[in-house]
Design an enzyme around this catalytic site. Sequence first.
Site, mmCIF file in Angstrom:
data_model
loop_
_atom_site.group_PDB
_atom_site.id
_atom_site.type_symbol
_atom_site.label_atom_id
_atom_site.label_comp_id
_atom_site.label_asym_id
_atom_site.label_seq_id
_atom_site.Cartn_x
_atom_site.Cartn_y
_atom_site.Cartn_z
ATOM 1 N N CYS A 1 0.973 -1.078 -0.094
ATOM 2 C CA CYS A 1 0.144 0.109 -0.203
ATOM 3 C C CYS A 1 0.863 1.287 0.203
ATOM 4 C CB CYS A 1 -0.766 0.121 1.158
ATOM 5 S SG CYS A 1 -1.805 1.462 1.425
ATOM 6 N N CYS B 1 0.360 3.238 3.631
ATOM 7 C CA CYS B 1 0.817 2.744 4.917
ATOM 8 C C CYS B 1 1.931 1.469 4.754
ATOM 9 C CB CYS B 1 -0.323 2.035 5.863
ATOM 10 S SG CYS B 1 -1.149 0.645 5.328
ATOM 11 N N CYS C 1 -7.028 -0.832 1.305
ATOM 12 C CA CYS C 1 -6.305 -1.564 2.336
ATOM 13 C C CYS C 1 -7.043 -1.655 3.646
ATOM 14 C CB CYS C 1 -5.166 -0.617 2.568
ATOM 15 S SG CYS C 1 -3.801 -0.850 3.664
ATOM 16 N N CYS D 1 -5.240 0.902 6.400
ATOM 17 C CA CYS D 1 -5.420 2.360 6.486
ATOM 18 C C CYS D 1 -6.649 2.793 5.658
ATOM 19 C CB CYS D 1 -4.130 3.026 6.024
ATOM 20 S SG CYS D 1 -4.062 2.772 4.063
ATOM 21 N N CYS E 1 -7.772 -5.388 -10.089
ATOM 22 C CA CYS E 1 -7.605 -4.288 -11.047
ATOM 23 C C CYS E 1 -7.014 -3.037 -10.313
ATOM 24 C CB CYS E 1 -8.545 -3.907 -12.197
ATOM 25 S SG CYS E 1 -8.492 -2.926 -13.387
#
Length: 161
Positions: A58, A61, A107, A110, A130
């Site tokens: 991510c 984070c 995510c 976060c 995607c």
Amino acid sequence: MTDSATLQFDLTPPTEEEFARLASDLDDDEREVLLEHGTEAPFCGVFLTEKRPGVYTCRLCGLPLFHGGTKFESGTGWPSFTQPYDPDHLEYIRDTSYGMVRTEIVCARCGAHQGHVFPDGPPPTGERYCINSVSLAFTPNDEPLPDKLGRGAPEGEVLGG
């Protein structure tokens, strides 16, 4: 060499202060996609043609989201993956925007928008994750994962293989 399948990551959300610090590092395009649930233009993302082995994390984070080995060429204009690094690292949200019914993925730690998952991918899962390139960071194998929240092992450990 560390077996990434056995690693446990802290999924506790960042504090308000940590989130603000992480968000302050985003450029306008990253902010639009990650925080406002936008979409980058197709065929322009920096990870569209990335082929090295490694881990996609991510952008906000640093939580591992996808292994490079699950990436495939979907022809859609966005990086696509067959499965997540760990199913617990993503949250799935029903998205009815633009007159469509889709599944948004964010995510799990976060809440940053990553993209959408569709049931039209190749084997072994039949799924196509995607993802917006600006939602991701890439860590090549044998380099330490980012530890953006200062939580220690396993974040920051070098993943082999």
